[in-house]
Design a protein around this motif. Sequence first.
Motif, PDB file in Angstrom:
ATOM      1  N   LYS A   1       1.266   5.623  -4.306  1.00 14.96           N
ATOM      2  CA  LYS A   1       0.606   5.041  -3.806  1.00 14.96           C
ATOM      3  C   LYS A   1       0.819   2.955  -4.097  1.00 14.96           C
ATOM      4  O   LYS A   1       2.174   3.397  -4.581  1.00 14.96           O
ATOM      5  CB  LYS A   1      -0.486   4.148  -5.048  1.00 14.96           C
ATOM      6  CG  LYS A   1      -1.536   5.342  -5.482  1.00 14.96           C
ATOM      7  CD  LYS A   1      -1.739   5.717  -6.626  1.00 14.96           C
ATOM      8  CE  LYS A   1      -3.316   6.783  -6.857  1.00 14.96           C
ATOM      9  NZ  LYS A   1      -3.650   6.771  -7.809  1.00 14.96           N
TER      10      LYS A   1
ATOM     11  N   ASN B   1       2.579   1.588  10.788  1.00 15.49           N
ATOM     12  CA  ASN B   1       4.112   2.398   9.753  1.00 15.49           C
ATOM     13  C   ASN B   1       2.838   3.676   9.048  1.00 15.49           C
ATOM     14  O   ASN B   1       3.697   4.571   8.815  1.00 15.49           O
ATOM     15  CB  ASN B   1       4.528   1.370   9.070  1.00 15.49           C
ATOM     16  CG  ASN B   1       5.816   0.801  10.304  1.00 15.49           C
ATOM     17  OD1 ASN B   1       5.486   0.836  11.485  1.00 15.49           O
ATOM     18  ND2 ASN B   1       6.177  -0.472   9.796  1.00 15.49           N
ATOM     19  N   HIS B   2       1.918   2.630   8.071  1.00 16.94           N
ATOM     20  CA  HIS B   2       1.812   4.194   7.497  1.00 16.94           C
ATOM     21  C   HIS B   2       1.100   5.828   8.320  1.00 16.94           C
ATOM     22  O   HIS B   2       1.315   6.437   7.677  1.00 16.94           O
ATOM     23  CB  HIS B   2       0.535   3.721   6.426  1.00 16.94           C
ATOM     24  CG  HIS B   2       0.387   3.529   4.827  1.00 16.94           C
ATOM     25  ND1 HIS B   2       1.584   1.846   4.757  1.00 16.94           N
ATOM     26  CD2 HIS B   2       1.228   3.731   3.471  1.00 16.94           C
ATOM     27  CE1 HIS B   2       1.580   1.894   3.547  1.00 16.94           C
ATOM     28  NE2 HIS B   2       1.103   3.136   2.614  1.00 16.94           N
ATOM     29  N   ARG B   3       0.595   5.098   9.009  1.00 16.69           N
ATOM     30  CA  ARG B   3      -0.272   6.231  10.091  1.00 16.69           C
ATOM     31  C   ARG B   3       1.058   7.019  10.756  1.00 16.69           C
ATOM     32  O   ARG B   3       0.738   8.365  11.020  1.00 16.69           O
ATOM     33  CB  ARG B   3      -1.581   5.811  11.280  1.00 16.69           C
ATOM     34  CG  ARG B   3      -2.683   4.831  10.870  1.00 16.69           C
ATOM     35  CD  ARG B   3      -3.001   4.109  11.822  1.00 16.69           C
ATOM     36  NE  ARG B   3      -4.373   4.302  11.414  1.00 16.69           N
ATOM     37  CZ  ARG B   3      -5.756   4.374  11.180  1.00 16.69           C
ATOM     38  NH1 ARG B   3      -5.739   6.097  11.751  1.00 16.69           N
ATOM     39  NH2 ARG B   3      -6.988   4.151  11.084  1.00 16.69           N
TER      40      ARG B   3
ATOM     41  N   ASP C   1       2.456  -2.621   8.079  1.00 19.84           N
ATOM     42  CA  ASP C   1       2.045  -2.122   7.609  1.00 19.84           C
ATOM     43  C   ASP C   1       0.875  -0.921   7.813  1.00 19.84           C
ATOM     44  O   ASP C   1       1.183   0.346   7.335  1.00 19.84           O
ATOM     45  CB  ASP C   1       1.584  -2.502   5.785  1.00 19.84           C
ATOM     46  CG  ASP C   1       1.715  -1.577   4.564  1.00 19.84           C
ATOM     47  OD1 ASP C   1       2.643  -1.064   4.495  1.00 19.84           O
ATOM     48  OD2 ASP C   1       0.218  -1.905   4.023  1.00 19.84           O
ATOM     49  N   ALA C   2      -0.374  -1.574   8.511  1.00 20.14           N
ATOM     50  CA  ALA C   2      -1.260  -0.528   8.531  1.00 20.14           C
ATOM     51  C   ALA C   2      -0.513   0.520   9.639  1.00 20.14           C
ATOM     52  O   ALA C   2      -0.679   1.777   9.655  1.00 20.14           O
ATOM     53  CB  ALA C   2      -2.036  -0.934   9.239  1.00 20.14           C
TER      54      ALA C   2
ATOM     55  N   ALA D   1       3.991   7.146   9.280  1.00 24.96           N
ATOM     56  CA  ALA D   1       4.531   7.904   8.574  1.00 24.96           C
ATOM     57  C   ALA D   1       3.548   9.400   8.112  1.00 24.96           C
ATOM     58  O   ALA D   1       4.303  10.962   8.163  1.00 24.96           O
ATOM     59  CB  ALA D   1       5.097   7.391   7.073  1.00 24.96           C
ATOM     60  N   HIS D   2       2.623  10.014   7.894  1.00 19.08           N
ATOM     61  CA  HIS D   2       1.530  10.392   7.801  1.00 19.08           C
ATOM     62  C   HIS D   2       1.569  11.405   8.740  1.00 19.08           C
ATOM     63  O   HIS D   2       1.118  12.240   8.066  1.00 19.08           O
ATOM     64  CB  HIS D   2      -0.018   9.884   7.768  1.00 19.08           C
ATOM     65  CG  HIS D   2       0.022   9.324   6.161  1.00 19.08           C
ATOM     66  ND1 HIS D   2       0.228   9.947   4.992  1.00 19.08           N
ATOM     67  CD2 HIS D   2      -0.414   8.003   5.643  1.00 19.08           C
ATOM     68  CE1 HIS D   2       0.391   8.887   3.761  1.00 19.08           C
ATOM     69  NE2 HIS D   2      -0.561   8.126   4.503  1.00 19.08           N
TER      70      HIS D   2
ATOM     71  N   VAL E   1       2.779   1.584  -1.313  1.00 17.23           N
ATOM     72  CA  VAL E   1       3.898   0.908  -0.750  1.00 17.23           C
ATOM     73  C   VAL E   1       3.133   0.349   0.383  1.00 17.23           C
ATOM     74  O   VAL E   1       2.500   0.852   1.198  1.00 17.23           O
ATOM     75  CB  VAL E   1       3.984   2.817  -0.438  1.00 17.23           C
ATOM     76  CG1 VAL E   1       5.180   2.630   0.775  1.00 17.23           C
ATOM     77  CG2 VAL E   1       4.972   4.198  -1.350  1.00 17.23           C
ATOM     78  N   ARG E   2       4.786  -0.071   0.617  1.00 17.13           N
ATOM     79  CA  ARG E   2       4.133  -1.349   1.452  1.00 17.13           C
ATOM     80  C   ARG E   2       5.996  -1.138   2.530  1.00 17.13           C
ATOM     81  O   ARG E   2       6.936  -0.854   2.257  1.00 17.13           O
ATOM     82  CB  ARG E   2       4.475  -2.648   1.521  1.00 17.13           C
ATOM     83  CG  ARG E   2       3.507  -3.375   0.286  1.00 17.13           C
ATOM     84  CD  ARG E   2       3.491  -4.574  -0.247  1.00 17.13           C
ATOM     85  NE  ARG E   2       4.637  -5.072  -1.151  1.00 17.13           N
ATOM     86  CZ  ARG E   2       5.288  -6.470  -0.452  1.00 17.13           C
ATOM     87  NH1 ARG E   2       4.805  -7.789  -0.354  1.00 17.13           N
ATOM     88  NH2 ARG E   2       6.333  -6.249  -1.461  1.00 17.13           N
ATOM     89  N   LEU E   3       5.051  -0.972   3.834  1.00 16.52           N
ATOM     90  CA  LEU E   3       5.949  -0.540   5.052  1.00 16.52           C
ATOM     91  C   LEU E   3       5.685  -1.517   6.006  1.00 16.52           C
ATOM     92  O   LEU E   3       4.954  -1.728   6.832  1.00 16.52           O
ATOM     93  CB  LEU E   3       5.752   0.834   5.803  1.00 16.52           C
ATOM     94  CG  LEU E   3       5.221   1.701   4.608  1.00 16.52           C
ATOM     95  CD1 LEU E   3       5.516   3.080   5.777  1.00 16.52           C
ATOM     96  CD2 LEU E   3       7.284   2.164   3.458  1.00 16.52           C
TER      97      LEU E   3
ATOM     98  N   ILE F   1       4.167  10.145   0.939  1.00 20.11           N
ATOM     99  CA  ILE F   1       3.885   8.430   0.227  1.00 20.11           C
ATOM    100  C   ILE F   1       3.276   8.002  -0.574  1.00 20.11           C
ATOM    101  O   ILE F   1       2.006   8.789  -0.863  1.00 20.11           O
ATOM    102  CB  ILE F   1       3.098   7.498   1.674  1.00 20.11           C
ATOM    103  CG1 ILE F   1       4.104   7.257   3.095  1.00 20.11           C
ATOM    104  CG2 ILE F   1       2.750   6.053   1.311  1.00 20.11           C
ATOM    105  CD1 ILE F   1       3.683   6.811   4.408  1.00 20.11           C
TER     106      ILE F   1
END
Length: 218
Positions: free
Chosen positions: A38, A25-27, A22-23, A29-30, A40-42, A36
């Motif tokens: 609030k 994928n967030h990086r 998750d951490a 994606a950003h 959101v789980r990836l 994204i």
Amino acid sequence: MKLLTRNRMLKIHRKCYAFLSDAFNHRKAHFLGVSIGKGVRLLGALHLDIDPLAHVDIGEGVTLTSGTTFNPLSGDRKMTICAERAKAKISIGSNTGISSSCLWAKESITIGAYVNIGANCILMDSDAHNLDWCVRRSRELVNGISIDVLTAATAPIVIEDDVFIGTQSIILKGVVVGARSIIAAGSVVTQSIPPDCIAGGCPCRVIKPLTSSKPTSK
């Protein structure tokens, strides 16, 4: 005791994998310019292929998962978001859940709120190739891209709120799936489906209407 220990270890492994993926994928994606919301789980091995001028928006509370760690129906398929062209748009509404599916937009894919999309589904808003065999055979390039690919027909896809799409279904270009409808597993949806019905088959057809029900608190 050994079985209990093994089960605990599997749960710990799953939680650690979920947190780390998750951490990461967030990086990623950003970095690619994805918007994204609030909560959101990836989770899992998310594949992103996004043109720098495309727009991808993931609403609040969305969950995207990849692989059997999170859904036993997924196999080894990755959750994929592909916004192939400049100005392509993909929008996923709040509190939607998608497992190991492929969203491939050349023009536009819009998914509403509280939608559930089962494992290994495909949503593609184009034919991918030109339907004329002469064009497909051509080796002509425009700015380095095959004219076959560039001239493939496209039309937006819209999945309205509270839709449930069963595993391994395919949603093709130009389709609107009406609010609250259910698409049976393994369906190929070539034409729009009205709200409040169950539909299925290849090609997908309305099977029966759904009885109305009062919404639960969300």
